[in-house]
Design a protein around this motif. Structure first.
Motif, PDB file in Angstrom:
ATOM      1  N   ARG A  15       0.835  -1.203   0.000  1.00  0.00           N
ATOM      2  CA  ARG A  15       0.000   0.000   0.000  1.00  0.00           C
ATOM      3  C   ARG A  15       0.872   1.257   0.000  1.00  0.00           C
ATOM      4  O   ARG A  15       0.655   2.191   0.759  1.00  0.00           O
ATOM      5  N   GLY A  16       1.849   1.254  -0.884  1.00  0.00           N
ATOM      6  CA  GLY A  16       2.822   2.337  -0.916  1.00  0.00           C
ATOM      7  C   GLY A  16       2.239   3.714  -1.163  1.00  0.00           C
ATOM      8  O   GLY A  16       2.772   4.713  -0.668  1.00  0.00           O
ATOM      9  N   ASP A  17       1.145   3.802  -1.914  1.00  0.00           N
ATOM     10  CA  ASP A  17       0.553   5.101  -2.225  1.00  0.00           C
ATOM     11  C   ASP A  17      -0.327   5.649  -1.093  1.00  0.00           C
ATOM     12  O   ASP A  17      -0.730   6.807  -1.129  1.00  0.00           O
ATOM     13  N   ALA A  18      -0.642   4.814  -0.122  1.00  0.00           N
ATOM     14  CA  ALA A  18      -1.499   5.246   0.990  1.00  0.00           C
ATOM     15  C   ALA A  18      -0.691   6.074   1.986  1.00  0.00           C
ATOM     16  O   ALA A  18       0.505   5.832   2.194  1.00  0.00           O
ATOM     17  N   VAL A  19      -1.330   7.060   2.604  1.00  0.00           N
ATOM     18  CA  VAL A  19      -0.649   7.848   3.630  1.00  0.00           C
ATOM     19  C   VAL A  19      -0.371   6.947   4.829  1.00  0.00           C
ATOM     20  O   VAL A  19      -1.264   6.260   5.341  1.00  0.00           O
ATOM     21  N   GLY A  20       0.884   6.945   5.268  1.00  0.00           N
ATOM     22  CA  GLY A  20       1.276   6.085   6.383  1.00  0.00           C
ATOM     23  C   GLY A  20       1.585   6.838   7.655  1.00  0.00           C
ATOM     24  O   GLY A  20       1.521   6.268   8.744  1.00  0.00           O
ATOM     25  N   LEU A  21       1.915   8.137   7.531  1.00  0.00           N
ATOM     26  CA  LEU A  21       2.321   8.896   8.714  1.00  0.00           C
ATOM     27  C   LEU A  21       1.862  10.335   8.590  1.00  0.00           C
ATOM     28  O   LEU A  21       2.022  10.962   7.540  1.00  0.00           O
ATOM     29  N   TYR A  22       1.269  10.823   9.675  1.00  0.00           N
ATOM     30  CA  TYR A  22       0.842  12.220   9.763  1.00  0.00           C
ATOM     31  C   TYR A  22       1.544  12.883  10.937  1.00  0.00           C
ATOM     32  O   TYR A  22       1.719  12.275  11.995  1.00  0.00           O
ATOM     33  N   GLY A  23       1.916  14.157  10.740  1.00  0.00           N
ATOM     34  CA  GLY A  23       2.342  14.967  11.864  1.00  0.00           C
ATOM     35  C   GLY A  23       1.179  15.824  12.320  1.00  0.00           C
ATOM     36  O   GLY A  23       0.220  16.033  11.573  1.00  0.00           O
ATOM     37  N   ARG A  27       1.755  17.989   8.127  1.00  0.00           N
ATOM     38  CA  ARG A  27       2.587  17.218   7.195  1.00  0.00           C
ATOM     39  C   ARG A  27       2.094  15.775   7.119  1.00  0.00           C
ATOM     40  O   ARG A  27       1.520  15.251   8.061  1.00  0.00           O
ATOM     41  N   GLN A  28       2.338  15.135   5.986  1.00  0.00           N
ATOM     42  CA  GLN A  28       1.965  13.735   5.823  1.00  0.00           C
ATOM     43  C   GLN A  28       2.860  13.074   4.791  1.00  0.00           C
ATOM     44  O   GLN A  28       3.406  13.743   3.901  1.00  0.00           O
ATOM     45  N   TRP A  29       3.014  11.759   4.925  1.00  0.00           N
ATOM     46  CA  TRP A  29       3.878  10.991   4.043  1.00  0.00           C
ATOM     47  C   TRP A  29       3.213   9.664   3.727  1.00  0.00           C
ATOM     48  O   TRP A  29       2.603   9.029   4.604  1.00  0.00           O
ATOM     49  N   THR A  30       3.334   9.224   2.473  1.00  0.00           N
ATOM     50  CA  THR A  30       2.857   7.896   2.114  1.00  0.00           C
ATOM     51  C   THR A  30       3.834   6.860   2.664  1.00  0.00           C
ATOM     52  O   THR A  30       4.957   7.181   3.070  1.00  0.00           O
ATOM     53  N   PHE A  31       3.408   5.595   2.677  1.00  0.00           N
ATOM     54  CA  PHE A  31       4.307   4.541   3.129  1.00  0.00           C
ATOM     55  C   PHE A  31       5.563   4.481   2.252  1.00  0.00           C
ATOM     56  O   PHE A  31       6.666   4.214   2.745  1.00  0.00           O
ATOM     57  N   GLU A  32       5.398   4.718   0.946  1.00  0.00           N
ATOM     58  CA  GLU A  32       6.580   4.699   0.077  1.00  0.00           C
ATOM     59  C   GLU A  32       7.524   5.837   0.440  1.00  0.00           C
ATOM     60  O   GLU A  32       8.745   5.634   0.548  1.00  0.00           O
ATOM     61  N   GLU A  33       6.982   7.046   0.647  1.00  0.00           N
ATOM     62  CA  GLU A  33       7.828   8.176   1.027  1.00  0.00           C
ATOM     63  C   GLU A  33       8.507   7.926   2.377  1.00  0.00           C
ATOM     64  O   GLU A  33       9.684   8.247   2.558  1.00  0.00           O
ATOM     65  N   LEU A  34       7.766   7.353   3.293  1.00  0.00           N
ATOM     66  CA  LEU A  34       8.310   7.064   4.617  1.00  0.00           C
ATOM     67  C   LEU A  34       9.492   6.105   4.510  1.00  0.00           C
ATOM     68  O   LEU A  34      10.543   6.314   5.137  1.00  0.00           O
ATOM     69  N   PRO A 173      -8.408  -0.650   3.387  1.00  0.00           N
ATOM     70  CA  PRO A 173      -7.789   0.553   2.809  1.00  0.00           C
ATOM     71  C   PRO A 173      -8.339   1.854   3.392  1.00  0.00           C
ATOM     72  O   PRO A 173      -7.625   2.859   3.446  1.00  0.00           O
ATOM     73  N   ASP A 174      -9.598   1.846   3.832  1.00  0.00           N
ATOM     74  CA  ASP A 174     -10.191   3.066   4.358  1.00  0.00           C
ATOM     75  C   ASP A 174     -10.177   3.124   5.895  1.00  0.00           C
ATOM     76  O   ASP A 174     -10.896   3.919   6.503  1.00  0.00           O
ATOM     77  N   ALA A 175      -9.362   2.286   6.523  1.00  0.00           N
ATOM     78  CA  ALA A 175      -9.287   2.273   7.985  1.00  0.00           C
ATOM     79  C   ALA A 175      -8.782   3.612   8.511  1.00  0.00           C
ATOM     80  O   ALA A 175      -7.905   4.246   7.902  1.00  0.00           O
ATOM     81  N   LYS A 176      -9.328   4.044   9.627  1.00  0.00           N
ATOM     82  CA  LYS A 176      -8.884   5.290  10.238  1.00  0.00           C
ATOM     83  C   LYS A 176      -7.449   5.146  10.732  1.00  0.00           C
ATOM     84  O   LYS A 176      -7.013   4.056  11.090  1.00  0.00           O
ATOM     85  N   PRO A 177      -6.704   6.240  10.780  1.00  0.00           N
ATOM     86  CA  PRO A 177      -5.354   6.160  11.346  1.00  0.00           C
ATOM     87  C   PRO A 177      -5.411   5.977  12.853  1.00  0.00           C
ATOM     88  O   PRO A 177      -6.443   6.220  13.491  1.00  0.00           O
ATOM     89  N   ASN A 178      -4.313   5.527  13.421  1.00  0.00           N
ATOM     90  CA  ASN A 178      -4.189   5.402  14.867  1.00  0.00           C
ATOM     91  C   ASN A 178      -3.385   6.585  15.418  1.00  0.00           C
ATOM     92  O   ASN A 178      -2.334   6.925  14.858  1.00  0.00           O
ATOM     93  N   LEU A 179      -3.868   7.184  16.496  1.00  0.00           N
ATOM     94  CA  LEU A 179      -3.099   8.223  17.169  1.00  0.00           C
ATOM     95  C   LEU A 179      -2.053   7.569  18.067  1.00  0.00           C
ATOM     96  O   LEU A 179      -2.383   6.723  18.903  1.00  0.00           O
ATOM     97  N   ILE A 180      -0.804   7.968  17.891  1.00  0.00           N
ATOM     98  CA  ILE A 180       0.266   7.466  18.755  1.00  0.00           C
ATOM     99  C   ILE A 180       0.368   8.452  19.915  1.00  0.00           C
ATOM    100  O   ILE A 180       1.122   9.429  19.878  1.00  0.00           O
ATOM    101  N   ALA A 181      -0.433   8.202  20.948  1.00  0.00           N
ATOM    102  CA  ALA A 181      -0.575   9.170  22.027  1.00  0.00           C
ATOM    103  C   ALA A 181       0.648   9.224  22.931  1.00  0.00           C
ATOM    104  O   ALA A 181       0.944  10.257  23.528  1.00  0.00           O
ATOM    105  N   LEU A 182       1.370   8.094  23.034  1.00  0.00           N
ATOM    106  CA  LEU A 182       2.553   8.058  23.885  1.00  0.00           C
ATOM    107  C   LEU A 182       3.778   8.457  23.080  1.00  0.00           C
ATOM    108  O   LEU A 182       3.841   8.237  21.868  1.00  0.00           O
ATOM    109  N   GLY A 200      -1.419  -2.429   9.120  1.00  0.00           N
ATOM    110  CA  GLY A 200      -1.644  -1.694   7.889  1.00  0.00           C
ATOM    111  C   GLY A 200      -2.365  -0.375   8.044  1.00  0.00           C
ATOM    112  O   GLY A 200      -2.896   0.166   7.074  1.00  0.00           O
ATOM    113  N   ARG A 201      -2.379   0.179   9.255  1.00  0.00           N
ATOM    114  CA  ARG A 201      -2.997   1.489   9.467  1.00  0.00           C
ATOM    115  C   ARG A 201      -1.945   2.584   9.438  1.00  0.00           C
ATOM    116  O   ARG A 201      -0.763   2.345   9.702  1.00  0.00           O
ATOM    117  N   ALA A 202      -2.408   3.796   9.148  1.00  0.00           N
ATOM    118  CA  ALA A 202      -1.535   4.963   9.253  1.00  0.00           C
ATOM    119  C   ALA A 202      -1.400   5.355  10.719  1.00  0.00           C
ATOM    120  O   ALA A 202      -2.179   4.914  11.572  1.00  0.00           O
TER     121      ALA A 202
END
Length: 478
Positions: A15-23, A27-34, A173-182, A200-202
């Motif tokens: 899922r390289g084209d999917a967003v994998g990380l958000y600040g 800012r945001q990055w796909t899994f491929e960019e990450l 593919p449409d799963a919500k991202p997870n907040l990394i609270a810690l 496979g979540r962002a």
């Protein structure tokens, strides 16, 4: 597939084209960019002479850059040493002295360089990361060495109980991202990040927890689950701001026990169930409750949860004897997650014995395989020959309307050996301290055996907490 960096490489592949990380700054990055940025970090570290097995310390403000650093180091087989950016100069120096890294990364990473770098093969028992944890009699942070294979096994175990499969990349593919609270210097933060990518979540990474910041991100991302520390739930409950919890299915709480008062207040206010997960930096995920357990009516109040499938757990007496159903003792777990403490050989011998991790937690398992915690072995107060657990006193006193926060400590006493003393952060009230002190002691005596009631109340403006938000049981007025 053991190298932790291959979790990210798997997401780039499927899922390289999917967003994998958000600040939290937009800012945001796909899994491929990450993965490419992690490759650029790997090349930069390699240019500094870093290779397999080399320790590299990270002293950065919590944010996406730490994620790039972690995966970049892992690609080389290097060992990240994650140090809290909240540490002062002396604490930083102490951490570096304990772990002896070959390189320290202490300024903003250049994430413009990108390269496709494949992760090297590593042995399952190879050191993957060094994390700092409390939990010793001295209260000083310990440097815990965790392994690639043990971490992967822990992630698979949690995925199996929460999603029904330990296969990677199973999220829709449409799963919500997870907040990394810690924070990512904390084992809970790192495991949350790795778990999101494993299924496979962002992931959404922020600098630090705050109720207003949380509310803003909830509006933006509409999260469907959370992993919080009890202190975060406490702040949410006591905030006048109403948070948008619509669509949130559950809140997982771990790190330390959550009081019934706080849990009940949260669930009644937001109508979202709180699930618990019991584990540790050294032992991984051990027990907990899932949404399926709740629906099946398996949940038992006051418990830590069902012991997860695949976890080899025993309750042991002080002499090492395995105890039976319902008998209280120390919780020990067979685990390949940790190699011990890198800075304390004696403590490592006490921690890991013949492949069994001694958690220092006291508890028992009932006939249904449900684990109940009693307290920390080192926190037990011996009052007049009786065993007193601070957590039990704290849970009762938190129910008093004028108690905002509390910790109970053991203090030396010539007659009784030790006595329980409660340090209380009080709610605003015109009631004088002396009157409230007497009221709290009487309140405790109505709820608890006489030897468990605190002998003294100390009012404090705030309780000391670790960088991860846990209440410290070390120090304070004598």
């Amino acid at each position: 597939m053991t190298n932790l960096a291959r979790i990210l490489e798997g997401r780039r592949a499927d899922r390289g084209d999917a967003v994998g990380l958000y600040g939290d700054d937009g800012r945001q990055w796909t899994f491929e960019e990450l993965d490419l940025i992690a490759g650029g970090v790997a090349e930069s570290l390699r240019a500094q002479g870093i290779g397999p097995g080399d320790r590299v310390a990270c002293y950065l403000t919590n944010g996406p850059e730490i994620a790039f650093f972690l995966f970049g180091a892992w690609k080389l087989g290097a060992v990240p040493v994650t140090i809290s950016s909240l540490y002062n100069e002396s604490e930083l120096a102490e951490s570096l002295a304990k772990t002896a890294p070959k390189l320290v990364v202490s300024s903003t990473l250049d994430i413009s360089a990108r390269a496709s770098v494949a992760a090297v093969d590593v042995d399952p028992g190879a050191e993957a990361c060094i994390l700092f944890t409390g939990g010793t009699t001295t209260g000083r942070p310990k440097a815990v060495s965790v392994t690639h294979g043990g971490t992967r096994s822990s992630l698979a175990r949690l995925a199996r109980v929460s999603t029904g499969t330990d296969a990677e990349g199973t999220a829709a593919p449409d799963a919500k991202p997870n907040l990394i609270a810690l924070p990512l210097f904390h084992s809970g933060g790192q495991h949350s990040l790795l778990f999101a990518f494993h299924v496979g979540r962002a992931a959404v990474v922020w600098e630090r927890f705050g109720v207003d910041r949380l509310a803003d991100l909830m509006e933006r991302f509409r999260f469907d689950n959370f992993f919080f520390l009890p202190t975060m739930v406490f702040d949410i409950v006591h905030s006048p701001r109403e948070l948008p919890f619509e669509g949130v299915k559950s809140v997982l709480v771990a790190g330390q026990a959550i009081s019934w008062t706080v849990r009940r207040a949260f669930e009644e206010r937001y109508r979202v169930p709180i699930l618990v997960n019991y584990g540790s930096t050294e032992a991984g995920h051990i027990a907990g409750w899932t949404g399926r357990d709740m629906k099946a009516g398996l949940w038992k109040p006051g418990s830590a949860g069902r012991v997860y499938p695949g976890v080899d757990l025993e309750i042991r007496a002080d002499d090492g004897t395995a105890l039976g159903v319902g008998e209280e003792g120390e919780i020990v777990v067979r685990s390949e997650l940790t190699r011990g403490y890198v800075d304390d050989a004696e403590a490592s011998k006490d921690l890991v014995r013949d492949g069994w991790v001694h958690t220092g937690d006291m508890g028992y398992v009932d006939g249904d395989g449900v684990l109940f915690l009693v307290g920390r072995k080192r926190d037990m107060i011996k009052c007049g020959g009786f065993q007193v657990w601070p957590e039990e006193i704290e849970d009762e006193l938190r129910a008093h309307p004028l108690v905002r926060d509390i910790r109970v400590l053991g203090r030396p006493d010539d007659r009784l050996g030790e006595i329980p003393v409660a340090q209380v952060v009080r709610e605003p009230s015109e009631l004088p301290d002396d009157d409230l002190s007497r009221q709290l002691v009487e309140f405790a005596r109505e709820k608890l055996a006489h030897f468990k009631a605190p002998r003294r109340i100390e009012f404090v403006p705030a309780l000391e907490r670790s960088a991860a938000g846990k209440i410290s049981r070390v120090g304070g007025p004598a």
